[in-house]
Design a protein around this motif. Structure first.
Motif, short mmCIF file in Angstrom:
data_model
loop_
_atom_site.label_atom_id
_atom_site.label_comp_id
_atom_site.label_asym_id
_atom_site.label_seq_id
_atom_site.Cartn_x
_atom_site.Cartn_y
_atom_site.Cartn_z
N GLU A 85 0.82 -1.21 0.00
CA GLU A 85 0.00 0.00 0.00
C GLU A 85 0.86 1.26 0.00
O GLU A 85 0.61 2.21 -0.75
N GLN A 86 1.89 1.25 0.85
CA GLN A 86 2.73 2.45 0.95
C GLN A 86 3.54 2.67 -0.32
O GLN A 86 3.68 3.82 -0.79
N ALA A 87 4.11 1.59 -0.91
CA ALA A 87 4.91 1.74 -2.13
C ALA A 87 4.04 2.19 -3.31
O ALA A 87 4.47 3.01 -4.14
N LEU A 88 2.82 1.64 -3.39
CA LEU A 88 1.93 2.04 -4.49
C LEU A 88 1.58 3.52 -4.38
O LEU A 88 1.59 4.25 -5.39
N THR A 89 1.30 3.99 -3.19
CA THR A 89 0.99 5.41 -3.00
C THR A 89 2.18 6.29 -3.35
O THR A 89 2.05 7.34 -4.01
N ALA A 90 3.38 5.86 -2.92
CA ALA A 90 4.59 6.64 -3.21
C ALA A 90 4.88 6.68 -4.71
O ALA A 90 5.30 7.72 -5.25
N ALA A 91 4.63 5.55 -5.40
CA ALA A 91 4.90 5.52 -6.85
C ALA A 91 3.93 6.45 -7.59
O ALA A 91 4.32 7.14 -8.55
N ARG A 92 2.68 6.47 -7.20
CA ARG A 92 1.71 7.37 -7.87
C ARG A 92 2.08 8.83 -7.68
O ARG A 92 1.87 9.66 -8.59
N LYS A 93 2.64 9.16 -6.51
CA LYS A 93 3.04 10.56 -6.28
C LYS A 93 4.34 10.90 -6.99
O LYS A 93 4.52 12.03 -7.48
N ALA A 94 5.28 9.95 -7.05
CA ALA A 94 6.60 10.25 -7.60
C ALA A 94 6.60 10.32 -9.12
O ALA A 94 7.34 11.11 -9.72
N ALA A 95 5.80 9.46 -9.79
CA ALA A 95 5.85 9.39 -11.26
C ALA A 95 5.61 10.75 -11.94
O ALA A 95 6.40 11.15 -12.82
N PRO A 96 4.55 11.51 -11.61
CA PRO A 96 4.34 12.80 -12.31
C PRO A 96 5.47 13.79 -12.05
O PRO A 96 5.81 14.59 -12.95
N VAL A 97 6.09 13.74 -10.86
CA VAL A 97 7.15 14.70 -10.55
C VAL A 97 8.45 14.34 -11.24
O VAL A 97 9.14 15.20 -11.81
#
Length: 292
Positions: free
Chosen positions: A164-176
């Motif tokens: 759950e935590q890695a999926l959330t971090a990946a969604r935030k990091a990809a656009p940036v």
């Protein structure tokens, strides 16, 4: 005329018989006195008298040899006659032990009974030790199984939390990480490096400084990345490929819209990106990005 001398010397003459009888009487008296001195009983017969009684008398008509008188030495004592006590003392040792209470069979059975009881007690103790050992082994096995199951449960909980935590971090990091604007490159690159870690952070800094930055300034490039969302709305299209408490791999569907002086209008690129994330002291950070 008969010879009187020869008659007197004959075996059956009265004079010879008289002398022999006198000698026997004297021997009896002597033996009687000695027996009286030894035993204190004047009526106790001597050995010689006992022998004389046992020896059969010869017929008077037979010739007898010279009489030998044996004197009993002083201190002579007849051997004691055997008695029942002596036989009891000479009984076999094993039998005496068996008949200690007057009944050999009784003691023997008691001995066997005691042996049987001892064997029974030893058998019960052996079975008790065996049962204790089995219970101990089962207890240890149960504790090990509980520990393993508990560890697996905790690891499963941590892995689920990591997903759950890695999926959330990946969604935030990809656009940036996948976006930039030539008008504020330094700000965009700095924001992107905040989501990176390890060697990938260093490589990103070199690449943006030597290649991406100069090209974006030259052609006024602007790239805007977004994680694809379903048409009907909902969660952005991303899924976890694998996850552990320390590492996770996430697959994302990313759309990139590019504008520059090299193209007449906006260009849309539909990309699939595989992003690897590591768990650090600052949270989940991107350690690798691969375009598929």
């Amino acid at each position: 005329m008969a010879n009187p001398t020869s008659r007197t010397r004959g075996a059956g003459s009265p004079a010879r018989r008289t002398l022999t009888a006198a000698a026997r009487a004297a021997a009896k008296r002597t033996a009687s006195k000695r027996a009286e001195r030894v035993t204190g009983d004047p009526a106790a017969p001597s050995r010689k008298e006992a022998a004389a009684k046992k020896t059969p008398r010869r017929p008077e008509g037979q010739e007898s040899g010279p009489t030998l008188v044996i004197e009993v030495p002083d201190g002579w004592d007849d051997p004691p006659e055997p008695s029942l006590d002596s036989f009891d003392e000479d009984e076999p040792e094993g039998k005496g032990k068996e008949d200690g209470n007057g009944d050999g069979d009784g003691d023997g059975s008691e001995t066997r009974s005691d042996g049987g009881a001892g064997s029974g007690s030893g058998g019960r103790r052996s079975r008790g030790r065996l049962l204790t050992a089995i219970l101990t082994v089962l207890l240890i096995a149960g504790l090990v199984a509980v520990a393993v199951l508990g560890w697996q449960y905790r690891e499963g909980q941590r892995a689920e939390q990591a997903r759950e935590q890695a999926l959330t971090a990946a969604r935030k990091a990809a656009p940036v990480v996948l976006s930039y604007d030539y008008r504020h490159l330094d700000r965009d690159f700095t924001a992107a490096r905040a989501h990176l870690t390890g060697n990938f952070r260093d490589e990103y800094g070199k690449t943006t400084k030597t290649v991406v930055g100069p090209t974006a300034r030259k052609y006024e490039g602007v790239v805007k990345a977004t994680v694809v969302e379903p048409a009907a709305g909902g969660t952005p299209a991303a899924s976890v490929v694998s996850a552990s408490p320390d590492k996770a791999v996430v697959l994302l569907f990313v759309n990139q819209v590019t504008k520059s002086t090299q193209v007449s209008g906006p260009r849309v690129d539909l990309n699939r990106v595989r992003m690897t994330l590591d768990h650090t002291s600052e949270g989940w950070k991107v350690s690798a990005v691969d375009a598929l």
